[in-house]
Design a protein around this motif. Sequence first.
Motif, PDB file in Angstrom:
ATOM      1  N   ASP A   1       0.596  -1.119   0.028  1.00 43.97           N
ATOM      2  CA  ASP A   1       0.094  -0.240  -0.170  1.00 43.97           C
ATOM      3  C   ASP A   1       0.728   1.090  -0.091  1.00 43.97           C
ATOM      4  O   ASP A   1       1.872   1.259   0.751  1.00 43.97           O
ATOM      5  N   VAL A   2       0.533   2.007  -0.868  1.00 44.41           N
ATOM      6  CA  VAL A   2       1.404   3.416  -1.099  1.00 44.41           C
ATOM      7  C   VAL A   2       0.564   4.650  -1.406  1.00 44.41           C
ATOM      8  O   VAL A   2      -0.647   4.465  -1.609  1.00 44.41           O
ATOM      9  N   THR A   3       0.917   5.867  -0.775  1.00 40.81           N
ATOM     10  CA  THR A   3       0.232   6.992  -1.312  1.00 40.81           C
ATOM     11  C   THR A   3       0.929   7.749  -2.004  1.00 40.81           C
ATOM     12  O   THR A   3       2.127   7.955  -1.789  1.00 40.81           O
ATOM     13  N   LEU A   4       0.188   8.156  -3.167  1.00 39.84           N
ATOM     14  CA  LEU A   4       0.774   9.176  -4.076  1.00 39.84           C
ATOM     15  C   LEU A   4       0.327  10.789  -3.707  1.00 39.84           C
ATOM     16  O   LEU A   4      -0.751  10.984  -3.417  1.00 39.84           O
ATOM     17  N   HIS A   5       1.442  11.593  -3.826  1.00 35.87           N
ATOM     18  CA  HIS A   5       1.192  12.801  -3.240  1.00 35.87           C
ATOM     19  C   HIS A   5       1.456  14.159  -4.174  1.00 35.87           C
ATOM     20  O   HIS A   5       2.766  13.946  -4.485  1.00 35.87           O
ATOM     21  N   SER A   6       0.582  14.868  -4.403  1.00 41.17           N
ATOM     22  CA  SER A   6       1.371  16.057  -5.470  1.00 41.17           C
ATOM     23  C   SER A   6       1.318  17.420  -4.379  1.00 41.17           C
ATOM     24  O   SER A   6       0.416  17.373  -3.666  1.00 41.17           O
ATOM     25  N   SER A   7       2.092  18.174  -4.684  1.00 42.06           N
ATOM     26  CA  SER A   7       2.203  19.363  -3.732  1.00 42.06           C
ATOM     27  C   SER A   7       2.678  20.457  -4.640  1.00 42.06           C
ATOM     28  O   SER A   7       3.649  20.491  -5.498  1.00 42.06           O
ATOM     29  N   MET A   8       2.087  21.614  -4.581  1.00 40.66           N
ATOM     30  CA  MET A   8       2.709  23.098  -5.204  1.00 40.66           C
ATOM     31  C   MET A   8       2.280  24.423  -4.518  1.00 40.66           C
ATOM     32  O   MET A   8       1.370  23.986  -3.485  1.00 40.66           O
ATOM     33  N   LYS A   9       2.930  25.452  -4.676  1.00 43.29           N
ATOM     34  CA  LYS A   9       2.575  26.674  -3.979  1.00 43.29           C
ATOM     35  C   LYS A   9       2.292  27.427  -5.023  1.00 43.29           C
ATOM     36  O   LYS A   9       3.027  27.532  -5.958  1.00 43.29           O
ATOM     37  N   ASP A  10       1.410  28.744  -4.914  1.00 43.16           N
ATOM     38  CA  ASP A  10       1.026  29.810  -5.721  1.00 43.16           C
ATOM     39  C   ASP A  10       2.148  30.903  -5.582  1.00 43.16           C
ATOM     40  O   ASP A  10       2.769  30.770  -4.525  1.00 43.16           O
ATOM     41  N   VAL A  11       1.672  32.014  -6.080  1.00 40.23           N
ATOM     42  CA  VAL A  11       2.607  33.249  -6.079  1.00 40.23           C
ATOM     43  C   VAL A  11       2.379  33.680  -4.670  1.00 40.23           C
ATOM     44  O   VAL A  11       3.291  34.415  -3.993  1.00 40.23           O
ATOM     45  N   ARG A  12       1.125  33.313  -3.920  1.00 41.13           N
ATOM     46  CA  ARG A  12       0.810  33.840  -2.502  1.00 41.13           C
ATOM     47  C   ARG A  12       1.676  32.965  -1.405  1.00 41.13           C
ATOM     48  O   ARG A  12       1.351  33.255  -0.194  1.00 41.13           O
ATOM     49  N   ASN A  13       2.036  31.967  -1.971  1.00 42.45           N
ATOM     50  CA  ASN A  13       2.738  30.940  -1.017  1.00 42.45           C
ATOM     51  C   ASN A  13       1.798  30.173  -0.441  1.00 42.45           C
ATOM     52  O   ASN A  13       1.895  29.529   0.519  1.00 42.45           O
ATOM     53  N   VAL A  14       0.200  30.031  -0.824  1.00 42.03           N
ATOM     54  CA  VAL A  14      -0.649  29.044  -0.570  1.00 42.03           C
ATOM     55  C   VAL A  14      -0.077  27.757  -1.190  1.00 42.03           C
ATOM     56  O   VAL A  14       0.220  27.497  -2.228  1.00 42.03           O
ATOM     57  N   HIS A  15      -0.182  26.928  -0.275  1.00 43.84           N
ATOM     58  CA  HIS A  15      -0.069  25.326  -0.277  1.00 43.84           C
ATOM     59  C   HIS A  15      -1.153  24.626  -0.969  1.00 43.84           C
ATOM     60  O   HIS A  15      -2.039  24.624   0.007  1.00 43.84           O
TER      61      HIS A  15
ATOM     62  N   ASN B   1       4.315  26.331 -13.069  1.00 44.78           N
ATOM     63  CA  ASN B   1       3.955  25.567 -11.888  1.00 44.78           C
ATOM     64  C   ASN B   1       4.963  24.511 -11.448  1.00 44.78           C
ATOM     65  O   ASN B   1       5.366  23.527 -12.288  1.00 44.78           O
ATOM     66  N   ILE B   2       5.467  24.716 -10.250  1.00 42.93           N
ATOM     67  CA  ILE B   2       6.464  23.424  -9.749  1.00 42.93           C
ATOM     68  C   ILE B   2       5.651  22.386  -9.048  1.00 42.93           C
ATOM     69  O   ILE B   2       5.128  23.018  -7.788  1.00 42.93           O
ATOM     70  N   VAL B   3       5.292  21.408  -9.625  1.00 44.47           N
ATOM     71  CA  VAL B   3       4.646  20.348  -8.820  1.00 44.47           C
ATOM     72  C   VAL B   3       5.624  19.030  -8.260  1.00 44.47           C
ATOM     73  O   VAL B   3       6.100  18.495  -9.153  1.00 44.47           O
TER      74      VAL B   3
ATOM     75  N   PRO C   1      -6.495  23.474  -1.633  1.00 47.40           N
ATOM     76  CA  PRO C   1      -5.652  24.130  -0.260  1.00 47.40           C
ATOM     77  C   PRO C   1      -5.301  22.776   0.602  1.00 47.40           C
ATOM     78  O   PRO C   1      -6.410  21.975   1.010  1.00 47.40           O
ATOM     79  N   ALA C   2      -4.220  22.966   1.130  1.00 46.19           N
ATOM     80  CA  ALA C   2      -3.602  21.970   2.149  1.00 46.19           C
ATOM     81  C   ALA C   2      -4.682  22.208   3.597  1.00 46.19           C
ATOM     82  O   ALA C   2      -5.273  23.425   3.655  1.00 46.19           O
ATOM     83  N   PRO C   3      -4.542  21.258   4.202  1.00 36.25           N
ATOM     84  CA  PRO C   3      -5.393  21.409   5.557  1.00 36.25           C
ATOM     85  C   PRO C   3      -5.199  22.676   6.659  1.00 36.25           C
ATOM     86  O   PRO C   3      -5.981  23.048   6.884  1.00 36.25           O
ATOM     87  N   ASN C   4      -4.040  23.225   6.209  1.00 38.67           N
ATOM     88  CA  ASN C   4      -3.806  24.445   7.048  1.00 38.67           C
ATOM     89  C   ASN C   4      -4.102  25.566   6.412  1.00 38.67           C
ATOM     90  O   ASN C   4      -3.913  26.675   6.868  1.00 38.67           O
ATOM     91  N   GLU C   5      -4.647  25.624   5.181  1.00 41.55           N
ATOM     92  CA  GLU C   5      -5.080  26.845   4.491  1.00 41.55           C
ATOM     93  C   GLU C   5      -6.495  27.266   4.433  1.00 41.55           C
ATOM     94  O   GLU C   5      -7.309  26.173   4.887  1.00 41.55           O
ATOM     95  N   TYR C   6      -6.908  28.115   4.083  1.00 44.48           N
ATOM     96  CA  TYR C   6      -8.293  28.547   3.889  1.00 44.48           C
ATOM     97  C   TYR C   6      -8.607  27.658   2.758  1.00 44.48           C
ATOM     98  O   TYR C   6      -8.316  27.779   1.561  1.00 44.48           O
ATOM     99  N   LYS C   7      -9.694  26.906   3.013  1.00 46.22           N
ATOM    100  CA  LYS C   7     -10.433  25.842   2.073  1.00 46.22           C
ATOM    101  C   LYS C   7     -11.093  26.389   0.886  1.00 46.22           C
ATOM    102  O   LYS C   7     -11.087  25.660  -0.178  1.00 46.22           O
ATOM    103  N   TYR C   8     -11.472  27.595   0.868  1.00 47.00           N
ATOM    104  CA  TYR C   8     -12.013  27.982  -0.205  1.00 47.00           C
ATOM    105  C   TYR C   8     -11.465  29.097  -1.127  1.00 47.00           C
ATOM    106  O   TYR C   8     -11.692  30.206  -1.581  1.00 47.00           O
TER     107      TYR C   8
ATOM    108  N   THR D   1      -1.539  13.827   7.762  1.00 54.86           N
ATOM    109  CA  THR D   1      -0.131  13.253   8.149  1.00 54.86           C
ATOM    110  C   THR D   1       0.793  13.797   7.260  1.00 54.86           C
ATOM    111  O   THR D   1       2.138  13.981   7.469  1.00 54.86           O
ATOM    112  N   LEU D   2       0.494  13.910   5.773  1.00 60.42           N
ATOM    113  CA  LEU D   2       1.401  14.167   4.810  1.00 60.42           C
ATOM    114  C   LEU D   2       1.950  15.561   4.851  1.00 60.42           C
ATOM    115  O   LEU D   2       2.967  15.711   4.599  1.00 60.42           O
ATOM    116  N   CYS D   3       0.878  16.732   5.422  1.00 58.57           N
ATOM    117  CA  CYS D   3       1.475  17.945   5.649  1.00 58.57           C
ATOM    118  C   CYS D   3       2.195  17.979   7.129  1.00 58.57           C
ATOM    119  O   CYS D   3       2.570  19.319   7.430  1.00 58.57           O
ATOM    120  N   SER D   4       2.232  16.890   7.917  1.00 57.25           N
ATOM    121  CA  SER D   4       2.644  17.307   9.141  1.00 57.25           C
ATOM    122  C   SER D   4       4.175  17.622   9.360  1.00 57.25           C
ATOM    123  O   SER D   4       5.024  16.765   8.443  1.00 57.25           O
TER     124      SER D   4
END
Length: 445
Positions: A36-50, A110-112, A91-98, A125-128
């Motif tokens: 079992d594995v988790t594939l994870h994608s991640s990037m930030k915008d120009v406002r540094n929102v994750h 975009n750098i993903v 938006p990641a769990p620690n960001e404003y969801k909307y 867990t992934l963002c911890s």
Amino acid sequence: MSSTSQDGVMLSVNPLSCLHDEPVSIKVSGLKPGQDVTLHSSMKDVRNVHFMSYAHYRADGNGEVDVDVMESLGGEYEGVFPMGLFGSLAPAPNEYKYTRFFKRDVENPNIVTISVHDGHLSAETLCSPEASKPLSSVVNERHYMAPGVQRIPVRYGKVRGSLFLPPGDGPFPGVVDMFGTAGGLLEFRSAQLASRGFASLALAFFNYDDLPKGLEEFDIAYFEEAVEYLLKHEKVLGYGVGVIGTSKGGDLAVSMAAFIPSVIACVTINGFFAPFGQGLRVEGQLYPPFKWDQDRLMISDDGIINAKACIPGHKYVGKYMLPLEKSHSAFLFLVGIDDQNVNSEFQAQGARKYLSSHNYKHGCLVESYPGTGHLLEPPYSPHCYASFQHTFMSAMCWGGSCKYHTLGQERAWEKLQKFLRYHLVERVHISNEKYVTSVRLRSRL
């Protein structure tokens, strides 16, 4: 193309660098059979929102995962969804969801980061900070501008925007590109159109530079000046231009097609077929707008506003309709069936019926996409179900489901390009050939 960890796990993303509207293949090898594995994608915008996404997979008997053909068992999506790690970025769990992802710096990709982790993990867990190191990771660069594309700031008379030119001498088919009530200057679609061979003018119409800060009455003269700028450019085909408008930009695009003869192709994306919110002035005559019926606003338990029911229906067709039958333009209406902001299917079918009743000869197509919401953008823009909107100072529902919305993006983008290329290049060529043949025949007689 790939990265290998010390444990022999290899994650490959192919291609590593590509245009933003191109798909990639993601594969993992070197796992244990059934792991079992988790594939994870991640990037930030120009406002540094994750922004992030994740999906759960189980390796096959060879210890491999192929996202193109294997089902996700959980996470942000389930089932086979090859571009799910991009379409479901949110938006990641620690960001404003909307928070909606806006691409403001189109000259940079975009750098993903794509990574693979042992076990089926949660977003938290992934963002911890204590999250374990991934088994392997790779960076995918997603470019909005192909090599050689030019971005030219535009200050022409009152016109404000940016012109994007494809590489080469041209001439290229010209397009005016507009968005809605987000305001300012959005360039990401024009940059991608130029990467596909169109000279595209990203046109601002409020809240940019010295333009009005808010939405006010519009004058068709501003948009005529934008078309004039395009047609005068040495690298733009001079027969006529296309226009593209999303949402509020949709009724501006239709207005341009109705009153500017050199507009010969009009694409409206989840927009309107009559002035909405603000009136349109044409040589001293004011075409009045229809307005929101705010008593019909629907607000969900978590405070999301659904405005679809606020837009009047059949009763305003005759009163506010523009003289579309006088247009020289072919029309293409792209519709998200699950649009929760505009009753866009009614808008599109209303325009089609109106033009049909006038025996319109230039053509009107309606293309509808099930499960697709209001924000129908080029592939593979992250699907946004709801985001903060300044008109109501609250979260607004846009609709759509991630998988179908992504599929709709792919199909609509292909249809849009074919439509514009035919009417701005091929149809003009056919018409010219017929004209030359007719002249030759008359000269023989």
